[in-house]
Motif scaffolding. Sequence first.
Motif, PDB file in Angstrom:
ATOM      1  N   PHE A   1       0.814  -1.148   0.071  1.00  0.00           N
ATOM      2  CA  PHE A   1       0.003  -0.152  -0.087  1.00  0.00           C
ATOM      3  C   PHE A   1       0.842   1.235  -0.068  1.00  0.00           C
ATOM      4  O   PHE A   1       0.859   2.204  -0.842  1.00  0.00           O
ATOM      5  CB  PHE A   1      -1.091  -0.077   1.151  1.00  0.00           C
TER       6      PHE A   1
ATOM      7  N   VAL B   1       0.864   4.077  -3.115  1.00  0.00           N
ATOM      8  CA  VAL B   1       0.800   5.760  -2.805  1.00  0.00           C
ATOM      9  C   VAL B   1       2.010   6.524  -3.107  1.00  0.00           C
ATOM     10  O   VAL B   1       1.812   7.409  -3.690  1.00  0.00           O
ATOM     11  CB  VAL B   1       0.367   5.847  -1.130  1.00  0.00           C
TER      12      VAL B   1
ATOM     13  N   ILE C   1       2.806  11.347 -10.865  1.00  0.00           N
ATOM     14  CA  ILE C   1       2.008  12.567 -11.146  1.00  0.00           C
ATOM     15  C   ILE C   1       3.048  13.755 -10.995  1.00  0.00           C
ATOM     16  O   ILE C   1       3.092  14.624 -11.873  1.00  0.00           O
ATOM     17  CB  ILE C   1       0.686  12.774 -10.201  1.00  0.00           C
TER      18      ILE C   1
ATOM     19  N   TRP D   1       9.260  19.190  -7.651  1.00  0.00           N
ATOM     20  CA  TRP D   1       8.137  19.981  -7.595  1.00  0.00           C
ATOM     21  C   TRP D   1       8.928  21.749  -7.581  1.00  0.00           C
ATOM     22  O   TRP D   1       8.618  22.579  -8.075  1.00  0.00           O
ATOM     23  CB  TRP D   1       7.241  20.050  -6.218  1.00  0.00           C
ATOM     24  N   ARG D   2      10.078  21.422  -6.627  1.00  0.00           N
ATOM     25  CA  ARG D   2      10.749  22.734  -6.411  1.00  0.00           C
ATOM     26  C   ARG D   2      11.882  23.086  -7.375  1.00  0.00           C
ATOM     27  O   ARG D   2      12.504  24.198  -7.716  1.00  0.00           O
ATOM     28  CB  ARG D   2      11.683  22.733  -5.134  1.00  0.00           C
TER      29      ARG D   2
ATOM     30  N   LEU E   1      -5.426  11.336  -9.279  1.00  0.00           N
ATOM     31  CA  LEU E   1      -5.452  11.860  -8.186  1.00  0.00           C
ATOM     32  C   LEU E   1      -6.515  11.605  -7.086  1.00  0.00           C
ATOM     33  O   LEU E   1      -6.471  11.851  -5.902  1.00  0.00           O
ATOM     34  CB  LEU E   1      -5.574  13.747  -8.806  1.00  0.00           C
TER      35      LEU E   1
ATOM     36  N   LEU F   1      -5.364   7.900   0.443  1.00  0.00           N
ATOM     37  CA  LEU F   1      -4.589   8.544   1.656  1.00  0.00           C
ATOM     38  C   LEU F   1      -5.722   8.842   2.849  1.00  0.00           C
ATOM     39  O   LEU F   1      -5.327   9.112   3.922  1.00  0.00           O
ATOM     40  CB  LEU F   1      -4.165   9.877   1.078  1.00  0.00           C
TER      41      LEU F   1
ATOM     42  N   LEU G   1      -1.585  26.100  -9.346  1.00  0.00           N
ATOM     43  CA  LEU G   1      -0.110  25.624  -9.603  1.00  0.00           C
ATOM     44  C   LEU G   1       0.898  26.351  -8.535  1.00  0.00           C
ATOM     45  O   LEU G   1       1.387  25.700  -7.751  1.00  0.00           O
ATOM     46  CB  LEU G   1       0.500  25.739 -11.088  1.00  0.00           C
TER      47      LEU G   1
ATOM     48  N   VAL H   1       2.657  25.114  -5.375  1.00  0.00           N
ATOM     49  CA  VAL H   1       3.880  25.075  -4.968  1.00  0.00           C
ATOM     50  C   VAL H   1       4.207  25.805  -3.562  1.00  0.00           C
ATOM     51  O   VAL H   1       5.122  25.625  -2.925  1.00  0.00           O
ATOM     52  CB  VAL H   1       4.758  25.947  -6.150  1.00  0.00           C
TER      53      VAL H   1
ATOM     54  N   ALA I   1       3.723  23.782  -0.617  1.00  0.00           N
ATOM     55  CA  ALA I   1       4.751  22.762  -0.426  1.00  0.00           C
ATOM     56  C   ALA I   1       6.026  23.376   0.037  1.00  0.00           C
ATOM     57  O   ALA I   1       6.703  22.956   0.614  1.00  0.00           O
ATOM     58  CB  ALA I   1       5.442  22.276  -1.841  1.00  0.00           C
ATOM     59  N   LEU I   2       6.159  24.846  -0.395  1.00  0.00           N
ATOM     60  CA  LEU I   2       7.568  25.723   0.289  1.00  0.00           C
ATOM     61  C   LEU I   2       7.378  26.000   1.642  1.00  0.00           C
ATOM     62  O   LEU I   2       8.468  25.770   2.297  1.00  0.00           O
ATOM     63  CB  LEU I   2       7.425  26.798  -0.599  1.00  0.00           C
TER      64      LEU I   2
ATOM     65  N   GLU J   1       5.953  24.276   4.184  1.00  0.00           N
ATOM     66  CA  GLU J   1       5.784  23.332   4.937  1.00  0.00           C
ATOM     67  C   GLU J   1       6.807  23.274   6.074  1.00  0.00           C
ATOM     68  O   GLU J   1       6.921  22.725   7.207  1.00  0.00           O
ATOM     69  CB  GLU J   1       5.345  21.937   4.384  1.00  0.00           C
ATOM     70  N   ARG J   2       8.232  23.496   5.550  1.00  0.00           N
ATOM     71  CA  ARG J   2       9.174  23.433   6.556  1.00  0.00           C
ATOM     72  C   ARG J   2       9.972  24.615   6.919  1.00  0.00           C
ATOM     73  O   ARG J   2      10.439  25.432   5.953  1.00  0.00           O
ATOM     74  CB  ARG J   2      10.333  22.502   6.105  1.00  0.00           C
TER      75      ARG J   2
END
Lengths: 366, 176
Positions: A161, A165, A172, A342-343, B71, B78, B161, B165, B168-169, B171-172
């Motif tokens: 699982f 995931v 993606i 992503w970054r 998605l 999840l 988008l 981003v 995501a940026l 988060e930390r």
Amino acid sequence: MAVDLLIVVGKALAVVVVLMGLCAYTVLAERKVSSWIQNRVGPNRTTLPVIGAIPVLGPMLTRLGLFQPMADGLKFLFKEDILPGHVNKVYYMLAPVIALVPALLTVSVVPFGQYVDADGVTRPLILANLDIGILFIFAISSLGVYAIILAGWAANSKYPFLGGVRASAQMISYELAMGLSVLPVFLWINTPGAPATLSLVAVVDAQAGAWFVLLMPLSALIFLISIFAETNRAPFDMPESESELVGGFHTEYSSFKFGLFFVAEYAHMIVGSAILVLLFFGGWHPLPWLTLADLGLAGGVLGGVLSTLVFLAKTLLVVFFFIWVRWTVPRFRYDQVMRIGWRMLLPLAIANLIAYVLFLAWWVTR
Amino acid sequence: MNLTASGLLFFAFAVLTLGAGTAVALVREPVRAALVGALCFVGVGLLYLWLGAEFLGFIQWLVYVGAVAVLIVFVILLTRREDAGGETEGGRFAGLRVLGGLGVALALFGALAAAVLGSGSLYREVPEEPMVLEIAALGRELVAGAVPPLILVGVVLTVALVGGVTLALVERKPDA
């Protein structure tokens, strides 16, 4: 009509058989290359009764492990097929099939050579010369993620699982960067106003001069990294990282079903390498600024065979690169994978695309 | 009406699409519903391909099957609860719920049917030659006629988008 159909089926079978053979021997290459990198010998015992007994040749082939893939294949076929009691049976059975189908479908639009026929017309060697070849490849290969999700979910077990995931998030993430990195190539070969094409044959034709890896190295790099992530190869093999998830999404699979996943992974890798060669490394042109036609070797059967050989050699070099990287570079952590995707890769791919759009706009209106 | 191989294919694809679509509503477990939903998208793509609109068909697969449905499945996986499913059995307003669902479904079907019948495309002559859809023509159509909505959609997607981003940026915090 019936004869035409038979010819098409025959061609398709030939391509699939060659791809399967390549898969089997890529597995052998993986084992041999890994053992050489780790200062081991690798498979060197498996032999065949008659051929193995030929004085010099037999022992040499045996030592190279050339018969090993046959033994491996038979093992997958004849081992006991265990169906765990806790799985969703239908989806569990479906997953390995879905894994292999996209890999075999995408190869149908991969051109692997071309020749000039008696009338002087250049003909590509390809199963289906779609005008939207690259789109077909992206669309079909994006279905491959379902195999992994299904396997991970239907196994009804923790590690598969988690693997499923991880795989879906990873695929993606990197699909975006991959699609964006390919766009400059197609902007380059299409001029505004003229009939447009997304055909891979056209991309190779456009590389008779400079290869696209020289014109847009950043695109090639982003595409290469994305292919690594999309095929779940190390250092992006999070979905099946054996030290964390036992075997990842295929932990609960055994025998032939596992074999299908295994073959699909290698088929994906080979097709991915082939597409990289077609898009950025000149397809069947032997060197930049040098085509087979320049050498006068593009005609007839000879041209077809030579171009296929050049293309295959390049593809196998990329496959070797895949193997080399796997046994050299350690696996990323999962947060690193997401961060790279992503970054770094996505902004880089967008910037790259904008740069080429501006450049081509200036070039066309110049 | 004579059934050709092509007509049979159409019915096969239509049955696949409609069947999968119905199953989405009837299947109880969310993951299964999402998976048959993906199958329904596959069927729509097949119908586009059958119509000769290769570009649309593969875009349908790429966007809806390869991204949107993945998605959805991903999010369901999840957030899944082991005890979910089976709780909607019976209940106080079971009959009312069914009626409400049927009402919404009928209203939607009516609106869609009215749109299709009103467009007059049912009575159009079928061309002998299969229509070839050129990508360039599609692009010209999109850019010439529909620039404002296209730009709007583009802006919305870009905002989404950038938002993603940004999420995501932040988060930390810096570690050291």
